[in-house]
Write an enzyme that holds these catalytic residues in place. Structure first.
Site, PDB file in Angstrom:
ATOM      1  N   ASP A 173       0.819  -1.213   0.000  1.00  0.00           N
ATOM      2  CA  ASP A 173       0.000   0.000   0.000  1.00  0.00           C
ATOM      3  C   ASP A 173       0.854   1.264   0.000  1.00  0.00           C
ATOM      4  OD1 ASP A 173      -2.380  -1.342   0.042  1.00  0.00           O
ATOM      5  OD2 ASP A 173      -2.487  -1.407   2.231  1.00  0.00           O
TER       6      ASP A 173
ATOM      7  N   MET B 125     -10.399   5.161  10.563  1.00  0.00           N
ATOM      8  CA  MET B 125     -10.995   5.772   9.373  1.00  0.00           C
ATOM      9  C   MET B 125     -11.975   6.881   9.773  1.00  0.00           C
ATOM     10  SD  MET B 125     -11.606   2.411   7.035  1.00  0.00           S
ATOM     11  CE  MET B 125     -12.390   1.365   8.257  1.00  0.00           C
TER      12      MET B 125
ATOM     13  N   LYS C 177      -4.220   2.874  -2.768  1.00  0.00           N
ATOM     14  CA  LYS C 177      -5.326   2.861  -1.847  1.00  0.00           C
ATOM     15  C   LYS C 177      -5.176   3.945  -0.809  1.00  0.00           C
ATOM     16  CE  LYS C 177      -8.109  -0.978  -0.542  1.00  0.00           C
ATOM     17  NZ  LYS C 177      -8.092  -2.068   0.398  1.00  0.00           N
TER      18      LYS C 177
HETATM   19  N1  SAH Z   1      -5.778  -3.118   9.333  1.00  0.00           N
HETATM   20  C1  SAH Z   1      -5.411  -1.800   9.807  1.00  0.00           C
HETATM   21  C2  SAH Z   1      -6.541  -0.809   9.730  1.00  0.00           C
HETATM   22  C3  SAH Z   1      -7.067  -0.571   8.342  1.00  0.00           C
HETATM   23  S1  SAH Z   1      -8.276   0.684   8.263  1.00  0.00           S
HETATM   24  C4  SAH Z   1      -4.869  -1.911  11.235  1.00  0.00           C
HETATM   25  O1  SAH Z   1      -5.012  -2.960  11.857  1.00  0.00           O
HETATM   26  O2  SAH Z   1      -4.268  -0.933  11.700  1.00  0.00           O
HETATM   27  C5  SAH Z   1      -7.273   2.116   8.081  1.00  0.00           C
HETATM   28  C6  SAH Z   1      -7.303   2.958   9.335  1.00  0.00           C
HETATM   29  O3  SAH Z   1      -6.331   2.498  10.259  1.00  0.00           O
HETATM   30  C7  SAH Z   1      -6.951   4.397   9.124  1.00  0.00           C
HETATM   31  O4  SAH Z   1      -8.039   5.141   8.663  1.00  0.00           O
HETATM   32  C8  SAH Z   1      -6.537   4.822  10.508  1.00  0.00           C
HETATM   33  O5  SAH Z   1      -7.661   5.047  11.317  1.00  0.00           O
HETATM   34  C9  SAH Z   1      -5.858   3.576  11.021  1.00  0.00           C
HETATM   35  N2  SAH Z   1      -4.383   3.653  10.871  1.00  0.00           N
HETATM   36  C10 SAH Z   1      -3.616   2.780  10.217  1.00  0.00           C
HETATM   37  N3  SAH Z   1      -2.306   3.141  10.307  1.00  0.00           N
HETATM   38  C11 SAH Z   1      -2.270   4.267  11.042  1.00  0.00           C
HETATM   39  C12 SAH Z   1      -1.226   5.138  11.502  1.00  0.00           C
HETATM   40  N4  SAH Z   1       0.056   4.903  11.231  1.00  0.00           N
HETATM   41  N5  SAH Z   1      -1.561   6.217  12.248  1.00  0.00           N
HETATM   42  C13 SAH Z   1      -2.844   6.464  12.554  1.00  0.00           C
HETATM   43  N6  SAH Z   1      -3.865   5.693  12.149  1.00  0.00           N
HETATM   44  C14 SAH Z   1      -3.594   4.595  11.408  1.00  0.00           C
END
Ligand code: SAH
Length: 695
Positions: A253, A387, A274
């Site tokens: 990604d 999100m 994405k």
């Molecule tokens: N599978 C991922 C989440 C996917 S949905 C997990 O377990 O983290 C994507 C959301 O994850 C983003 O909108 C945000 O809310 C969060 N996210 C992922 N990486 C992040 C980061 N480095 N800092 C803050 N939020 C993050």
């Protein structure tokens, strides 16, 4: 060796019989002698031709009779169109072979092409998916459910009952009816269409081995869904790294750290982007690419942020791949939802403060528009929103509607654990403005609940001078370790480095009732801090207290009491446990009196012991907790004096920074703090400061 003799079950249509011959031919081609004795049976789906497949028929509509025959051992194996198999198979049965894909398209048969059919024309199909696909090409036609063998369906067309029909291309080819095809449809047909499946009993290993050479799955690769962690490339698992090392192909990604891709030096790397509003590749296309790589025998890593199965559609990818019988392995990752708060020292659960946590998506669907539908707020102590950055306003409104106090602490972390991490904190009342000012970028995590107080070092909430080394050098700076910096502003330059933070204790309804009843029975209420006053009064709400003696330590506690309409009958001027006990024993008679002492989670055995010794009955209740904030960077050069407000501020300071620099002047508030410092080898001056609150 004798020639194996097999009872082969199949449905009875001409197409089904041809399929059996096809499998037998495979043996011939391989030079293996196997005698087939075909046994044709009618399945429920063959007998019942009126129920449309768009109705919710059982998933073994076309296989149940043959499944039973296998179990009864009236047949040895069954041959099916692979797309008709239920997933999973019925217990005890296994796929012995899945044959090569002959043709996985759908064909349209009609007088003209589908797109040219006039409005209201009838197009016959046998499935809901095909009906939807038809509408994407020609939204004006009417779809009708048709059933029966291919020949029966063609007859419906020929008799004018339909203006067109959709059938599997491979079926027409097998039946030699290819010339009837008007056009091949561009959509993706049902998974496994065009493949045959040989089903047998799990325990019949010799039969499984017999069919193994025709099983295309042996040449398939595998897909590993790997959690990449929240951002910091060191937060991937060892298993994840090993997967990257052995991958032939990696799909990644837009925020994937380049360091992770270095592990996959040998692999082809496919960027799939994405990002909200800027999807590089639609999900369907992506899944298809992954599938094709795996079908071609590659070991494919799909690297996904955080944990692969927390939001982010990991489940959809698994379902899609499993429908093609592709082996999928999930390698978990540190989800941003827990990993980022942990790194910041925010515990999503904490004894007495939070015993439940929920992960909530700010969006119903990932690519949903900016519609402002309220979000359902679960009844938990801590919520992590993913999100949610563009929906912060909706989230705050929804929380307030769900009766979360406006003073609830909340923090927004953008790009957590990455070099460009940004953090903005506040309360439900302030956060929207602060986040707007901060210009945060996605992805961002939102954490809300009392536990956020553990992160008291929010740059927006405190003086920055000594922190992170941004400034320094001013003479006469006092490092203040307590929770009330306003109180000391008059002394000069105060650098606030709280070494304790405060959070209300989580009392069950039962405990609250006991506290209220104990307060009502008490003769005396005793308070040693404004927080005790605040959290006690918040618990009591409107419960009547009646006339009571109220003892308080210092002016600050008195002022807090007055804010709640309570008037202390004794205020100890010396702000220490000793000072309080001395004032009580000098001025009041407490023998035989019931004293209620709402206090912090750090016990004060001195006060309790002295009061009991004087004949009082002391009932203690923890109404708030002292917690240790996470460590912050500290520029020691910019500090001249340090003021410790309690033994725990000293303890926490030493834990974070190892020692108190030699050239600092050390001040301690109260003899207990003084003594604690002494025990750890530091000399301190007792700090006495008369603070006059305004008003
Ligand atoms: N599978 C991922 C989440 C996917 S949905 C997990 O377990 O983290 C994507 C959301 O994850 C983003 O909108 C945000 O809310 C969060 N996210 C992922 N990486 C992040 C980061 N480095 N800092 C803050 N939020 C993050």
């Amino acid at each position: 060796m004798s020639i194996p003799f097999l009872k082969v079950g199949s449905r009875s249509s001409r197409l089904a019989r041809i399929q059996v011959d096809e499998i037998q031919a495979l043996f011939k081609k391989n030079g293996v002698d196997v005698a087939f004795e075909p046994i044709f049976v009618e399945t429920q789906g063959d007998k019942d031709k009126s129920t449309p497949l768009t109705a919710n028929v059982a998933d073994d509509f076309f296989t149940n009779t043959l499944d039973q025959a296998l179990r009864d051992k009236t047949i040895d194996v069954a041959i099916h169109s692979a797309k008709d198999l239920p997933q999973p198979l019925r217990p005890g049965l296994a796929i012995f072979a899945l044959t090569k894909n002959m043709d996985d398209t759908d064909a349209f048969i009609g007088r003209v092409q589908l797109a040219q059919l006039p409005k209201g024309s009838k197009v016959g199909t046998s499935s809901l998916v095909r009906q939807q696909s038809v509408k994407t090409i020609n939204p004006h036609v009417q779809t009708v459910s048709i059933r029966g063998t291919i020949e029966e369906r063609l007859k419906l067309l020929d008799e004018g009952k339909c203006d067109g029909i959709i059938v599997a291309t491979v079926a027409l080819k097998r039946l030699g009816l290819e010339q009837r095809i008007t056009e091949i449809m561009p959509w993706d047909a049902t998974p496994l269409q065009g493949q045959l499946a040989v089903i047998g009993r799990e325990e019949d290993t010799h039969l499984r081995n017999l069919f193994a050479p025709f099983d295309v799955r042996r040449a398939y690769g595998k897909v590993l869904l790997v959690g990449a962690g929240p951002g910091d490339p060191d937060l991937i698992t060892i298993k994840g790294v090993n997967a990257l090392k052995k991958a032939n192909c990696v799909f990644y990604d837009y925020l994937t750290d380049p360091k992770l891709l270095e592990y996959a030096a040998q692999a082809e790397k496919v960027y799939v982007g994405k990002r909200k509003g800027a999807h590089t590749l639609p999900q369907g296309e992506l899944s298809k690419m992954i599938k094709n790589k795996a079908l071609a025998g590659q070991t494919v890593v799909r690297l996904k942020g955080g944990d692969p199965l927390i939001f982010g559609r990991g489940a959809d990818e698994i379902n899609y791949l499993r429908a093609y019988h592709i082996d999928v392995e999930v390698i978990p990752g540190v989800t941003s939802a827990t990993g980022i708060p942990s790194v910041l020292g925010i515990p999503l659960t904490a004894r007495d403060i939070s015993s439940s946590v929920a992960f909530v998506s700010g969006h119903d669907k990932e690519e949903e528009t900016n519609e402002k539908k309220p979000i359902a707020i679960p009844a938990v102590d801590t919520i992590v929103f993913l999100m949610g950055l563009t929906k912060l306003d909706v989230i705050v409104d929804s929380l307030i509607k769900a009766k979360w106090p406006k003073t609830t602490p909340i923090v927004v972390i953008s790009r957590g654990t990455r070099p460009d991490e940004k953090i903005v904190g506040g309360t439900l009342a302030t956060i929207e403005t602060d986040v707007q000012k901060g210009g945060l970028l996605p992805p961002a995590l939102i954490v809300v609940g009392e536990v956020v107080r553990f992160y008291t070092t929010l740059p927006t909430l405190c003086a920055l001078s000594a922190l992170g080394g941004q400034q320094g050098g001013d003479k006469g700076s006092i490092l203040y370790t307590g929770t009330h910096p306003e109180k000391y502003q008059a002394l000069g330059r105060i650098i606030h480095l709280p070494m304790i933070a405060i959070a209300p204790a989580k009392l069950s309804e039962e405990e609250k009732k006991r506290l209220i009843s104990s307060a009502q029975k008490a003769d005396i209420l005793l308070f040693t801090s404004r927080f005790a006053v605040q959290y006690f009064c918040e618990t009591m709400k409107a419960s009547a207290l009646g006339h009571k003696e109220i003892f308080a330590i210092g002016q600050e506690t008195r002022q807090a009491l007055e804010r709640y309409g309570l008037k202390p009958t004794l205020v100890a001027e010396t702000e220490s446990g000793e000072g309080l006990v001395e004032a009580i024993l000098n001025q009041k008679k407490i023998k035989g009196k019931k004293i209620l002492f709402p206090r912090s989670s750090l016990p004060n055995p001195y006060i309790r012991r002295k009061l009991i010794k004087a004949g009082a009955d002391v009932d203690e209740y923890v109404v708030y907790c002292n917690i240790k904030p996470p460590k912050r960077e500290l520029n020691i050069q910019s500090v001249d004096e340090v003021l410790f407000t309690s033994p725990s501020t000293v303890k926490n300071f030493l834990e974070d920074y190892g020692q108190i620099p030699k050239d600092w002047k050390i001040l301690s508030k109260g003899p207990l703090t003084n003594k604690y410092l002494q025990e750890h080898g530091y000399k301190s001056e007792l700090f006495v400061y008369e603070w006059k609150p305004h008003g």
